[in-house]
Design a protein around this motif. Sequence first.
Motif, PDB file in Angstrom:
ATOM      1  N   LYS A  46       0.829  -1.198   0.000  1.00  0.00           N
ATOM      2  CA  LYS A  46       0.000   0.000   0.000  1.00  0.00           C
ATOM      3  C   LYS A  46       0.868   1.254   0.000  1.00  0.00           C
ATOM      4  O   LYS A  46       0.532   2.259  -0.639  1.00  0.00           O
ATOM      5  CB  LYS A  46      -0.912   0.006   1.225  1.00  0.00           C
ATOM      6  CG  LYS A  46      -1.905   1.155   1.222  1.00  0.00           C
ATOM      7  CD  LYS A  46      -2.876   1.059   2.388  1.00  0.00           C
ATOM      8  CE  LYS A  46      -3.883   2.211   2.350  1.00  0.00           C
ATOM      9  NZ  LYS A  46      -4.857   2.119   3.458  1.00  0.00           N
TER      10      LYS A  46
ATOM     11  N   PHE B 140       1.998   1.810  -3.454  1.00  0.00           N
ATOM     12  CA  PHE B 140       0.858   2.298  -4.219  1.00  0.00           C
ATOM     13  C   PHE B 140       0.672   3.802  -4.010  1.00  0.00           C
ATOM     14  O   PHE B 140       0.491   4.560  -4.967  1.00  0.00           O
ATOM     15  CB  PHE B 140      -0.413   1.549  -3.811  1.00  0.00           C
ATOM     16  CG  PHE B 140      -1.671   2.106  -4.419  1.00  0.00           C
ATOM     17  CD1 PHE B 140      -2.100   1.682  -5.660  1.00  0.00           C
ATOM     18  CD2 PHE B 140      -2.413   3.074  -3.753  1.00  0.00           C
ATOM     19  CE1 PHE B 140      -3.253   2.208  -6.235  1.00  0.00           C
ATOM     20  CE2 PHE B 140      -3.562   3.604  -4.314  1.00  0.00           C
ATOM     21  CZ  PHE B 140      -3.988   3.167  -5.549  1.00  0.00           C
TER      22      PHE B 140
ATOM     23  N   TRP C  32      -7.734   1.026  -9.877  1.00  0.00           N
ATOM     24  CA  TRP C  32      -6.936   0.055  -9.133  1.00  0.00           C
ATOM     25  C   TRP C  32      -7.823  -0.967  -8.456  1.00  0.00           C
ATOM     26  O   TRP C  32      -9.046  -0.805  -8.364  1.00  0.00           O
ATOM     27  CB  TRP C  32      -6.035   0.751  -8.117  1.00  0.00           C
ATOM     28  CG  TRP C  32      -6.762   1.474  -7.010  1.00  0.00           C
ATOM     29  CD1 TRP C  32      -7.093   0.988  -5.781  1.00  0.00           C
ATOM     30  CD2 TRP C  32      -7.233   2.827  -7.049  1.00  0.00           C
ATOM     31  NE1 TRP C  32      -7.747   1.950  -5.047  1.00  0.00           N
ATOM     32  CE2 TRP C  32      -7.836   3.089  -5.791  1.00  0.00           C
ATOM     33  CE3 TRP C  32      -7.191   3.853  -7.996  1.00  0.00           C
ATOM     34  CZ2 TRP C  32      -8.403   4.328  -5.479  1.00  0.00           C
ATOM     35  CZ3 TRP C  32      -7.757   5.067  -7.696  1.00  0.00           C
ATOM     36  CH2 TRP C  32      -8.344   5.304  -6.446  1.00  0.00           C
TER      37      TRP C  32
ATOM     38  N   HIS D 272      -4.528  -3.070  -3.934  1.00  0.00           N
ATOM     39  CA  HIS D 272      -3.567  -2.019  -4.300  1.00  0.00           C
ATOM     40  C   HIS D 272      -2.378  -2.571  -5.081  1.00  0.00           C
ATOM     41  O   HIS D 272      -1.330  -1.934  -5.183  1.00  0.00           O
ATOM     42  CB  HIS D 272      -3.055  -1.280  -3.059  1.00  0.00           C
ATOM     43  CG  HIS D 272      -4.116  -0.507  -2.344  1.00  0.00           C
ATOM     44  ND1 HIS D 272      -4.818  -1.026  -1.293  1.00  0.00           N
ATOM     45  CD2 HIS D 272      -4.608   0.739  -2.552  1.00  0.00           C
ATOM     46  CE1 HIS D 272      -5.690  -0.128  -0.856  1.00  0.00           C
ATOM     47  NE2 HIS D 272      -5.595   0.953  -1.608  1.00  0.00           N
TER      48      HIS D 272
END
Length: 356
Positions: free
Chosen positions: A65, A68, A117, A121
């Motif tokens: 994450k 991301f 997305w 993620h």
Amino acid sequence: MRNNNSKIIKESFQATGSDKKINKNNRSEANTTDQFKMTDCSFLEEHKVKTRIDYFTTQLIVDSKAAFNTVFQAIDACLNMVGIYVTQSKPYLKYFDYGFLLQTKDKPHSHCGSLKWRKCHGKLQLELTGRGCACFNTNADYFFPLIAVCSEYPTKIKRVDIALDVMARKHGKRFMQQAHSKGLYNGNTGRKPKKSEINSETGKTITIGSKDSTSQIIGYEKGKQLKLPIDSPEYELWWRYEVRFFGREGYAIPDDILFKPDEYFVGAYPKANRRVLKTAEARSIKREALQKIDADLRSKIKHARHQIGPTIVDLFKRGLNTQEIFDLVQRESTRSQIEFPSYITKEDLKNFPFKG
């Protein structure tokens, strides 16, 4: 599936020597070239590139994450640099769980792509339509900052459209039809790809090849699509070619396609496209944008002539002068009727005057 003949470039795209000066005004630098020829960014002008990127979709794979968030912010910064921002509106989310539509800052009601997305993620997809690609084609930094971000992560380019304009009847609609008949669009197997033709109010469209292949080519009457004046040469002669590349299993689209699009355009269908490219004019994003605006203006003038033209004549008969009539009929609108793209400068408006 059709065998693809695109030329694969091995050297780094950063060896082109592009000027990396950052543009802080969200527009391309002032252009001093002929407005009927090269009016896009310096990279395209210096390398005498005739084609333009007209659609772009890429997917980045991230493993956390945090990664991301980092790549999302980096892409957002690249988009802002060329005058595109991320909205809160939702796009069509097939194969994805979340996403936002993209808009250009100068046309807030027109979408130019999306960011999508999945819940984990792990995959982020950036899609740029023709309007979104125009912002990059006319920006001083071109696609370099965006590809620099993508190079930090495993990336798969899913689709790229390369567009070329011709103004010569010799290599327009009839050429495309005859080239297909002669087998000039055939792949290595010698099989002739399917051709379809559609006629509409905006002109003829010819499609050769399948979306299930690695590439297909589309041609259409751009002058008619833009609703240019019927008596203008471009109305009949302006023919747009678009080669669409699709990333498939076993065929990866290299990022060099953004920096040497002419070679990939020819490489997709070399027997036909090398003939077209030799005589084609470089596509001009700025000129095209102004022509679209002018077409809208002509439509408004036609409507105004019908609706208020007689009233203006009556006001003249009553003895009012031009300024007095103008003061009476003008009205400010809460929404701008003409929205020039941010890359259109005052110099561009001067060099490409409106002709009613």
